[in-house]
Design a protein around this motif. Sequence first.
Motif, PDB file in Angstrom:
ATOM      1  N   PHE A   3      80.914  91.934  12.161  1.00 54.10           N
ATOM      2  CA  PHE A   3      79.600  92.080  12.798  1.00 54.10           C
ATOM      3  C   PHE A   3      78.516  91.453  11.919  1.00 54.10           C
ATOM      4  O   PHE A   3      77.635  90.724  12.400  1.00 54.10           O
ATOM      5  CB  PHE A   3      79.311  93.568  13.036  1.00 54.10           C
ATOM      6  CG  PHE A   3      77.878  93.887  13.341  1.00 54.10           C
ATOM      7  CD1 PHE A   3      77.349  93.683  14.606  1.00 54.10           C
ATOM      8  CD2 PHE A   3      77.044  94.404  12.351  1.00 54.10           C
ATOM      9  CE1 PHE A   3      76.020  93.972  14.883  1.00 54.10           C
ATOM     10  CE2 PHE A   3      75.716  94.698  12.619  1.00 54.10           C
ATOM     11  CZ  PHE A   3      75.209  94.490  13.887  1.00 54.10           C
ATOM     12  N   SER A   4      78.586  91.718  10.607  1.00 51.72           N
ATOM     13  CA  SER A   4      77.596  91.171   9.673  1.00 51.72           C
ATOM     14  C   SER A   4      77.659  89.646   9.622  1.00 51.72           C
ATOM     15  O   SER A   4      76.621  88.967   9.632  1.00 51.72           O
ATOM     16  CB  SER A   4      77.828  91.741   8.273  1.00 51.72           C
ATOM     17  OG  SER A   4      77.520  93.113   8.214  1.00 51.72           O
ATOM     18  N   ILE A   5      78.870  89.114   9.565  1.00 54.41           N
ATOM     19  CA  ILE A   5      79.033  87.658   9.471  1.00 54.41           C
ATOM     20  C   ILE A   5      78.459  86.970  10.707  1.00 54.41           C
ATOM     21  O   ILE A   5      77.714  85.985  10.597  1.00 54.41           O
ATOM     22  CB  ILE A   5      80.518  87.293   9.288  1.00 54.41           C
ATOM     23  CG1 ILE A   5      81.008  87.744   7.907  1.00 54.41           C
ATOM     24  CG2 ILE A   5      80.728  85.785   9.445  1.00 54.41           C
ATOM     25  CD1 ILE A   5      82.504  87.591   7.702  1.00 54.41           C
ATOM     26  N   ALA A   6      78.783  87.486  11.891  1.00 52.88           N
ATOM     27  CA  ALA A   6      78.295  86.878  13.136  1.00 52.88           C
ATOM     28  C   ALA A   6      76.764  86.920  13.195  1.00 52.88           C
ATOM     29  O   ALA A   6      76.115  85.926  13.551  1.00 52.88           O
ATOM     30  CB  ALA A   6      78.897  87.608  14.338  1.00 52.88           C
ATOM     31  N   GLY A   7      76.185  88.060  12.824  1.00 54.55           N
ATOM     32  CA  GLY A   7      74.732  88.182  12.849  1.00 54.55           C
ATOM     33  C   GLY A   7      74.056  87.253  11.858  1.00 54.55           C
ATOM     34  O   GLY A   7      73.030  86.630  12.166  1.00 54.55           O
ATOM     35  N   ASN A   8      74.645  87.133  10.655  1.00 54.75           N
ATOM     36  CA  ASN A   8      74.040  86.289   9.622  1.00 54.75           C
ATOM     37  C   ASN A   8      74.088  84.799   9.987  1.00 54.75           C
ATOM     38  O   ASN A   8      73.150  84.053   9.689  1.00 54.75           O
ATOM     39  CB  ASN A   8      74.728  86.519   8.278  1.00 54.75           C
ATOM     40  CG  ASN A   8      74.371  87.866   7.679  1.00 54.75           C
ATOM     41  OD1 ASN A   8      73.275  88.376   7.893  1.00 54.75           O
ATOM     42  ND2 ASN A   8      75.288  88.453   6.933  1.00 54.75           N
ATOM     43  N   ILE A   9      75.179  84.376  10.601  1.00 56.94           N
ATOM     44  CA  ILE A   9      75.277  82.971  11.024  1.00 56.94           C
ATOM     45  C   ILE A   9      74.191  82.655  12.044  1.00 56.94           C
ATOM     46  O   ILE A   9      73.482  81.640  11.946  1.00 56.94           O
ATOM     47  CB  ILE A   9      76.671  82.675  11.613  1.00 56.94           C
ATOM     48  CG1 ILE A   9      77.743  82.701  10.509  1.00 56.94           C
ATOM     49  CG2 ILE A   9      76.685  81.312  12.307  1.00 56.94           C
ATOM     50  CD1 ILE A   9      79.154  82.579  11.026  1.00 56.94           C
ATOM     51  N   THR A  10      74.043  83.533  13.032  1.00 51.13           N
ATOM     52  CA  THR A  10      73.034  83.321  14.081  1.00 51.13           C
ATOM     53  C   THR A  10      71.626  83.278  13.495  1.00 51.13           C
ATOM     54  O   THR A  10      70.828  82.378  13.795  1.00 51.13           O
ATOM     55  CB  THR A  10      73.133  84.439  15.128  1.00 51.13           C
ATOM     56  OG1 THR A  10      74.452  84.461  15.683  1.00 51.13           O
ATOM     57  CG2 THR A  10      72.121  84.215  16.247  1.00 51.13           C
ATOM     58  N   ILE A  61      73.230 100.240  11.092  1.00 49.49           N
ATOM     59  CA  ILE A  61      74.632 100.276  11.536  1.00 49.49           C
ATOM     60  C   ILE A  61      75.576 100.193  10.341  1.00 49.49           C
ATOM     61  O   ILE A  61      76.505 100.997  10.191  1.00 49.49           O
ATOM     62  CB  ILE A  61      74.916  99.121  12.520  1.00 49.49           C
ATOM     63  CG1 ILE A  61      74.180  99.346  13.841  1.00 49.49           C
ATOM     64  CG2 ILE A  61      76.426  98.979  12.767  1.00 49.49           C
ATOM     65  CD1 ILE A  61      74.259  98.165  14.802  1.00 49.49           C
ATOM     66  N   VAL A  62      75.339  99.221   9.453  1.00 48.24           N
ATOM     67  CA  VAL A  62      76.255  98.983   8.335  1.00 48.24           C
ATOM     68  C   VAL A  62      76.167 100.085   7.290  1.00 48.24           C
ATOM     69  O   VAL A  62      77.190 100.501   6.741  1.00 48.24           O
ATOM     70  CB  VAL A  62      75.999  97.600   7.705  1.00 48.24           C
ATOM     71  CG1 VAL A  62      76.944  97.363   6.529  1.00 48.24           C
ATOM     72  CG2 VAL A  62      76.184  96.493   8.742  1.00 48.24           C
ATOM     73  N   ILE A  63      74.964 100.602   7.015  1.00 50.55           N
ATOM     74  CA  ILE A  63      74.841 101.675   6.015  1.00 50.55           C
ATOM     75  C   ILE A  63      75.519 102.941   6.521  1.00 50.55           C
ATOM     76  O   ILE A  63      76.119 103.700   5.732  1.00 50.55           O
ATOM     77  CB  ILE A  63      73.359 101.941   5.653  1.00 50.55           C
ATOM     78  CG1 ILE A  63      73.269 102.696   4.325  1.00 50.55           C
ATOM     79  CG2 ILE A  63      72.642 102.720   6.734  1.00 50.55           C
ATOM     80  CD1 ILE A  63      73.673 101.914   3.127  1.00 50.55           C
ATOM     81  N   ARG A  64      75.459 103.182   7.834  1.00 50.80           N
ATOM     82  CA  ARG A  64      76.151 104.345   8.391  1.00 50.80           C
ATOM     83  C   ARG A  64      77.661 104.201   8.247  1.00 50.80           C
ATOM     84  O   ARG A  64      78.362 105.152   7.885  1.00 50.80           O
ATOM     85  CB  ARG A  64      75.773 104.515   9.868  1.00 50.80           C
ATOM     86  CG  ARG A  64      76.340 105.804  10.478  1.00 50.80           C
ATOM     87  CD  ARG A  64      75.778 106.073  11.862  1.00 50.80           C
ATOM     88  NE  ARG A  64      76.211 105.079  12.834  1.00 50.80           N
ATOM     89  CZ  ARG A  64      75.408 104.192  13.401  1.00 50.80           C
ATOM     90  NH1 ARG A  64      74.133 104.162  13.080  1.00 50.80           N
ATOM     91  NH2 ARG A  64      75.879 103.334  14.279  1.00 50.80           N
ATOM     92  N   LYS A  65      78.154 102.994   8.480  1.00 46.40           N
ATOM     93  CA  LYS A  65      79.586 102.744   8.326  1.00 46.40           C
ATOM     94  C   LYS A  65      80.009 102.820   6.846  1.00 46.40           C
ATOM     95  O   LYS A  65      81.119 103.251   6.533  1.00 46.40           O
ATOM     96  CB  LYS A  65      79.953 101.374   8.894  1.00 46.40           C
ATOM     97  CG  LYS A  65      79.754 101.246  10.402  1.00 46.40           C
ATOM     98  CD  LYS A  65      80.636 102.197  11.174  1.00 46.40           C
ATOM     99  CE  LYS A  65      80.464 101.998  12.685  1.00 46.40           C
ATOM    100  NZ  LYS A  65      81.282 102.950  13.474  1.00 46.40           N
ATOM    101  N   SER A  66      79.114 102.414   5.940  1.00 46.40           N
ATOM    102  CA  SER A  66      79.450 102.474   4.518  1.00 46.40           C
ATOM    103  C   SER A  66      79.582 103.933   4.061  1.00 46.40           C
ATOM    104  O   SER A  66      80.441 104.269   3.239  1.00 46.40           O
ATOM    105  CB  SER A  66      78.393 101.757   3.679  1.00 46.40           C
ATOM    106  OG  SER A  66      77.203 102.497   3.578  1.00 46.40           O
ATOM    107  N   LYS A  67      78.728 104.808   4.602  1.00 50.36           N
ATOM    108  CA  LYS A  67      78.829 106.233   4.269  1.00 50.36           C
ATOM    109  C   LYS A  67      80.090 106.848   4.874  1.00 50.36           C
ATOM    110  O   LYS A  67      80.748 107.688   4.264  1.00 50.36           O
ATOM    111  CB  LYS A  67      77.589 106.974   4.769  1.00 50.36           C
ATOM    112  CG  LYS A  67      76.319 106.596   4.022  1.00 50.36           C
ATOM    113  CD  LYS A  67      75.098 107.275   4.626  1.00 50.36           C
ATOM    114  CE  LYS A  67      73.819 106.871   3.884  1.00 50.36           C
ATOM    115  NZ  LYS A  67      72.607 107.486   4.491  1.00 50.36           N
TER     116      LYS A  67
END
Length: 293
Positions: A13-20, A131-137
């Motif tokens: 998810f992070s990679i796709a968002g960062n490319i865009t 989203i990502v910080i919630r998944k990291s926790k």
Amino acid sequence: MTNEKTAVRTTYFSIAGNITLALVKGAAGFFGNSYALIADAIESTTDIFSSALVLLGFKYAEKPPDENHPYGHGKIEPLITFIVVAFLVTSATIIAYESIQHIQTPHKVPEPWTLFVLTGIIIWKEISFQIVIRKSKQTQSSSLRADAWHHRSDAITSVMAFLGISIALIFGEGYETADDWAALLASGFILYNSYLIFRPALGEIMDEHQYDDLIEEIRQRALEVEGILGTEKCFIRKSGMKYHVDLHAIVSGDISVEKGHWIAHALKDHLRKVIPNLGHVLIHIEPDQYTYK
């Protein structure tokens, strides 16, 4: 879904968002005469590579324990975090250098429409961070935490760009470099966040004592096992998304060695069942009173 699979999906998810966003920011910065947006695009580009490294780290960490790595391969996670921090520091340095160069060079005021682009970017990056910080926790992943702060750093850079461009547009001539100063200020925020990411990962590598809540949960859960009278020492070290535990458990001093052995096994199995993110659990049995001389 396992923590490992959750982490991998979140990284995609992070990679796709960062490319865009790197493409959008780069184009908007070039055509909109905004170096702050171009600096933002540079940071997003480094995010792509750092997220890809995080993904490779997760893939490697998933490998099962072997003869050379009896505790698994989870320690790759904080090492990847260090590399991610290096990317952040590098991007902050590049942004700062280029900002200073642009401050010294006359240029046009950014186009007003770039503010609308930045508004969308800020909203999206903050959503991505949450989203990502919630998944990291959820997964207890230091690499995902670093990736999440990449999103927050990106959002901060975009906020600084928004303020800089707004100042340049409102005050006009003489304030053309406002967005360059904004980019310079953003580089300072990125460096500060780099430290916030680096410090916990260093603690993980050094096996620092930083898991008091988990220790308390282990002590409470241990008392649920028949034959366990209490606990003494409890040491925890983190490897990837797993916590390895050394626990001293107190039992009656009158029982046989065999019974103590089976109580230790029961305790180990119980802890791993009720606290799924535990890895290796080593139980040392202590008698409630020493009867030998």
